[in-house]
Enzyme design. Structure first.
Site: not given
Ligand code: ZN
Length: 373
Positions: A18, A20, A22, A176, A203, A206, A284
């Site tokens: 997991h 990202h 960006d 998101g 996701h 969270e 993450d």
């Molecule tokens: Zn994430």
């Protein structure tokens, strides 16, 4: 008594399922790409920029944490930037002996300068390929649909993921802000993914409660859950996820920053492990959270006093949960377990479970069968 050191955690083979793209640029690269492209940044000195963007700091909520991506996305709008950042992410992971990563991002957020969706996926693939050549690090891409975007755009992204299945893409995700953006809105895209036999993760749990995890499992048929921090609020669902061996992608440091937990000490990681859930540790966002996979293991060990066998179980569960074909995974698992043993010997560590003759998790049987469950 085994002493788990940072050097040991650095050396053991690991996964990051997991992460990202960006959210995981090097800060120097962010500045360099912005300069080259004449994109204004609030500061051009790494520490100052980190401070302004509150990198590694505590945020009000998930939405505020996600605002950092407005800055990183500005520089990720051309092929070179995508290839470079994908390569560097895999390189950074490889240098801390992460053997397998699944890099996720939403291609639709990289179209501001007119790139087509296939070119975006190919640019990221080129960077990951280069890293494999140089470091041997295995990887796959996960295409993210965005919760706040219309269901139609999720469907386009699902079609893209399927078109690149076995050509770099290994899964589909929904990312998101969770608040007011239920997963069920995107059920059609996930149905398309399922019909095309592609893996998916969502996701959930969270920022929003256990209901979002219920939707991820039952409306989207997710094979894994991103975070799942609030799963503890629903014991019935917790058992369902445990019974079906659905892995949770835990990201400790990020959860403390987005307010998913008020402190890492209050993360349910240890409760989940004791309950028998399949848990993986992940970064993450290496930049936004200011972390590494070694750091996540270190935090887990420090805060929850994990034993050697629990660390091994996290490593094993990481590889087990990978979106990798079963037969290949079995081969990889054999090599990983051999390497884990060698690293343990080098650091003078050994199983405490085996010496007591008690098998809590069947880890000691892994030598015979690398996939006991
Ligand atoms: Zn994430």
């Amino acid at each position: 008594m085994n002493q788990i050191t940072e050097a040991f955690l650095h050396d053991i083979p690991k996964t990051d399922l997991h992460v990202h793209l960006d959210g995981s640029l090097r800060i120097e690269t962010l500045i360099e790409l912005a300069r080259e492209r004449n994109i204004p940044l609030p500061a051009y000195e790494p520490d100052r920029l980190k401070e302004i963007l509150n990198i590694g700091g505590i945020h009000e909520n998930l939405e505020s944490y996600l605002r950092v991506f407005d800055t990183t996305l500005k520089v990720l709008q051309d092929e070179d930037a995508l290839t470079r950042t994908a390569f560097e992410l895999a390189e950074d992971a490889a240098l801390e002996n992460c053997r397998y990563i699944e890099v996720r991002y939403s291609p639709i957020l990289h179209q501001r300068e007119g790139l087509s969706l296939p070119v975006i996926v190919e640019s990221v693939a080129a960077g990951l390929r280069e890293a494999k050549k140089k470091y041997g690090i295995m990887s796959g891409q996960i295409i993210c649909a965005m919760r706040h975007m219309p269901p139609q755009s999720s469907l386009r992204l699902a079609e893209l993921a399927v078109a690149f299945k076995n050509k770099g893409v290994v899964g589909f995700d929904l990312a998101g802000g969770e608040m007011n953006n239920p997963a069920e809105k995107h059920a059609e895209a996930f149905a398309f993914i399922r019909k095309n036999n592609l893996n998916s993760t969502v996701h959930a749990g969270e920022a929003y409660g256990a209901r979002s995890i219920h939707q991820a499992i039952h409306d989207c048929n997710a094979h894994r859950i991103g975070h799942g921090t609030r799963l503890r609020e629903n014991g019935d669902l917790l058992n369902y996820i445990n019974d079906h061996r659905i892995p949770l992608e835990v990201c400790l440091k990020s959860n403390a920053q987005t307010g998913a937990v008020d402190a890492i000490e209050n993360h349910p990681l240890k409760f989940y492990m004791d309950f028998g859930l399949r848990i993986t540790l992940n970064t993450d966002n290496r930049l936004v959270t200011d972390t590494t996979i070694t750091e996540e293991y270190k935090l887990a060990c420090q805060v929850f006093h994990l034993t050697y066998d629990e660390v091994k179980r996290l490593v094993v569960d990481g590889f087990k949960s990978a979106f990798m074909p079963f037969r290949k995974k079995r081969e990889v698992m054999r090599l990983v377990l051999d390497e884990f043993e060698q690293v343990s010997q080098k650091h003078g560590l050994r199983s405490e479970v085996a010496t007591r003759g008690v098998s809590r998790y069947a880890i000691d049987r892994i030598g015979e069968d690398p996939m006991p469950d």
